[in-house]
Design an enzyme around this catalytic site. Structure first.
Site, PDB file in Angstrom:
ATOM      1  N   LYS A  79       0.871  -1.192   0.085  1.00 17.42           N
ATOM      2  CA  LYS A  79      -0.082   0.022  -0.209  1.00 17.42           C
ATOM      3  C   LYS A  79       0.937   1.269  -0.007  1.00 17.42           C
ATOM      4  O   LYS A  79       1.879   1.226   0.759  1.00 17.42           O
ATOM      5  CB  LYS A  79      -0.821  -0.016   1.180  1.00 17.42           C
ATOM      6  CG  LYS A  79      -1.880   0.989   1.246  1.00 17.42           C
ATOM      7  CD  LYS A  79      -2.782   1.013   2.575  1.00 17.42           C
ATOM      8  CE  LYS A  79      -3.807   2.109   2.403  1.00 17.42           C
ATOM      9  NZ  LYS A  79      -4.591   2.082   3.859  1.00 17.42           N
ATOM     10  N   SER A 158      -9.586   1.985   2.929  1.00 15.11           N
ATOM     11  CA  SER A 158      -8.727   2.774   2.154  1.00 15.11           C
ATOM     12  C   SER A 158      -7.675   1.815   1.338  1.00 15.11           C
ATOM     13  O   SER A 158      -7.142   1.985   0.586  1.00 15.11           O
ATOM     14  CB  SER A 158      -7.993   3.757   2.719  1.00 15.11           C
ATOM     15  OG  SER A 158      -7.173   3.071   3.923  1.00 15.11           O
ATOM     16  N   SER A 182      -9.623  -0.250   7.396  1.00 10.45           N
ATOM     17  CA  SER A 182      -9.050  -0.445   5.824  1.00 10.45           C
ATOM     18  C   SER A 182      -8.285  -1.527   5.254  1.00 10.45           C
ATOM     19  O   SER A 182      -8.058  -1.632   4.117  1.00 10.45           O
ATOM     20  CB  SER A 182      -8.199   0.701   5.726  1.00 10.45           C
ATOM     21  OG  SER A 182      -8.890   2.002   5.689  1.00 10.45           O
TER      22      SER A 182
HETATM   23  N1  GLN Z   1     -12.651   4.382   6.728  1.00  3.95           N
HETATM   24  C1  GLN Z   1     -12.235   4.747   7.790  1.00  3.95           C
HETATM   25  C2  GLN Z   1     -11.669   6.087   7.555  1.00  3.95           C
HETATM   26  O1  GLN Z   1     -11.830   6.429   6.658  1.00  3.95           O
HETATM   27  C3  GLN Z   1     -11.051   3.918   8.210  1.00  3.95           C
HETATM   28  C4  GLN Z   1      -9.763   4.181   7.370  1.00  3.95           C
HETATM   29  C5  GLN Z   1      -8.599   3.261   7.515  1.00  3.95           C
HETATM   30  O2  GLN Z   1      -8.662   2.296   8.453  1.00  3.95           O
HETATM   31  N2  GLN Z   1      -7.304   3.613   7.273  1.00  3.95           N
HETATM   32  O3  GLN Z   1     -10.832   6.801   8.442  1.00  3.95           O
END
Ligand code: GLN
Length: 490
Positions: A79, A158, A182
């Site tokens: 990532k 994400s 994410s």
């Molecule tokens: N969807 C959550 C956010 O937007 C989690 C994102 C993540 O785990 N990086 O913060």
């Protein structure tokens, strides 16, 4: 060669024994990326030459009879929030691109370094939401990522690119990061396995920080054993991350074969409430029944503070992000707005141009909840609620070995459907945020295709701190009883 038909331990064993050349494996992965990533958007950078060089080194060492690492020859996606010394790193943000040239970090993240040392081939950097903020990958500054099961739907986020790279059989494994879901949510949306380890299990050194009290690095793979194999390599203490635990890392691949008979697994009523799509619930319940067949005892239970998790998380994560992202000011980091002679103006233009709308929204929210006069009402209060949420879990784990629940209330939603409604996007995180706030380990394992949409559904398993091994045993039990799910890919 379909990279999804063999687990990472099996592929690695074949490379070690010489049945499979690392270079052949590398070429197979590169060929798939070349052929189909245009449609999927999983990659922001592909390091073909460096990967081939690394593969040749593995093959030469094997020919010489040298000992090979546990991941020798295994192609991996990283990532793009994790630093890689030989590859660009952008966090999917324009602020880390200057005159078309992406930032190149001076060092590897520890998790990345450990993969390299284990012989893995780092094929490139995976698409994601900008600075890992999002649940659909649509906040990437560069391109959409598409779900291989249905190109009109999101792969989740994400870590969307990481999930797609695995689900579309471009690599057998990837690293993602999970701050509030994410890794688990994109795994659930793409029919892959995704693990958020215990807070402190994996070093965050070299991870571009989003919310430091929550961020964890975790694997995404096609099967449970492969996830265990990656976690086994990246886990463990790192002197460069004071929050990384000194606890020894148990044999996680071996733990996948442990019996689950007699384990007590909690089923929290708050996770089966209004808002859970019936077709998702049906697949999750089928997995619970499968566990029962293996001798697991299901225990109805409650996690009463669940409903406060979204508000709590979005206050705390935003507060931490507003502070962490202060370093992108055009002086320390970030592509500086040129020709500005005055510092505050230069910083403001740099950040105004460099950050996307979602990142700005979080920074503004975070700055607000930390501002004097409001910090007590929002930030401090959120910290107290966080403790109550964590106590829910700690109390529960006095009685049960693990908790089983859905990962997301819905299957992968259509691209564009939540982009104009940030709150709808945040609400989708309801089942992944509580365990993040509590710092406990959790994973997503595929448990079937939803009846109407035929989209993948993930079962979430949540465990006591540092019991990833217990979660792998349960996940493997579910996997054994779930028909193999693979997206049909080009
Ligand atoms: N969807 C959550 C956010 O937007 C989690 C994102 C993540 O785990 N990086 O913060």
């Amino acid at each position: 060669m379909d990279l999804r038909t063999r687990s990472i331990p099996e592929l690695a064993a074949d490379v070690r024994s010489g049945r499979l050349d690392a270079l052949a494996l590398c070429e197979a992965a590169l060929e798939r990326i070349e052929r189909c990533d245009e449609a999927y958007g999983a990659w922001l950078h592909v390091a073909s030459d460096a990967a081939r060089d690394a593969a040749r080194i593995v093959d030469e060492r094997r020919a010489r009879g040298d000992e090979l690492g546990p991941l020798a020859g295994i192609p991996i996606a990283i990532k793009d929030v994790l630093c890689t010394v030989d590859q660009p790193t952008t966090a999917a943000s324009r602020i880390l691109v200057r005159h078309g040239e992406p930032w190149r970090p001076p060092y590897d993240a520890t998790a990345v370094r450990r993969l390299r040392d284990a012989g893995a081939l780092l094929l490139g950097k995976a698409n994601c939401d900008e600075f890992a903020m999002g649940s659909s990958n649509e906040h990437s500054a560069f391109k959409l990522a598409r779900n291989p099961w249905d190109l009109s739907r999101t792969p989740g986020g994400s870590s969307g690119g990481s999930a797609v790279a695995v689900a579309a059989a471009m690599v057998p494994g990837a690293l993602g990061t999970d701050t509030g879901g994410s890794v688990r949510q994109p795994a659930s949306f793409t029919g892959t396995v995704g693990v958020k380890p215990t807070y402190g299990r994996v070093s965050r050194h070299g991870l571009i920080a989003f919310a430091s009290s929550l961020d964890q690095v975790g694997p995404l793979t096609a099967d449970v054993q492969s996830a265990a194999a990656l976690l086994e390599v990246i886990a463990g203490h790192d002197p460069n991350d004071a929050t990384s635990s000194t606890r020894p890392v148990p044999a996680l691949v071996a733990a996948c074969e442990r019996s689950v008979r007699g384990l007590r697994v909690g089923v929290p009523k708050e996770y089966f409430a209004k808002g859970l799509e019936p077709e998702v619930e049906a697949s999750v319940r089928a997995a619970l029944t499968a566990l029962e067949r293996d001798g697991v005892e299901l225990v109805p239970m409650a996690l009463p503070h669940t409903r406060h998790a979204i508000a709590t998380y979005y206050v705390i994560a935003s507060a931490e992000c507003s502070s962490n992202l202060a370093r992108f000011d055009g002086v320390r980091f970030g592509a500086r707005a040129e020709g500005e002679r005055e510092l505050a103006r230069m910083t403001s233009i740099t950040r105004g141009r460099g950050f996307g709308a979602e990142v700005k929204r979080r920074i503004l929210l975070g700055t607000f909840v930390l501002s004097s006069g409001y910090a007590e009402a929002y930030y401090q209060r959120a910290q107290r609620v966080r403790r109550a949420i964590a106590d829910d879990f700690h109390r529960a784990f006095r009685d049960v070995h693990a908790i089983a629940a859905p990962v997301s209330p819905t299957v992968a939603f259509p691209l564009g459907s939540r982009l104009d409604d940030p709150l709808a996007m945040y609400l989708a995180d309801i089942y992944t945020l509580p365990s993040s706030l509590a710092g406990v380990p959790a994973l997503s394992v595929p448990c079937g295709l939803a009846e109407g949409s035929r989209m993948p559904v993930g079962l979430q398993l949540i465990g006591p701190p540092f019991d990833e091994a217990g979660l792998f045993a349960l996940a493997r039990a579910v996997e054994r009883q779930t028909p193999t799910m693979r997206a049909e890919v080009a």
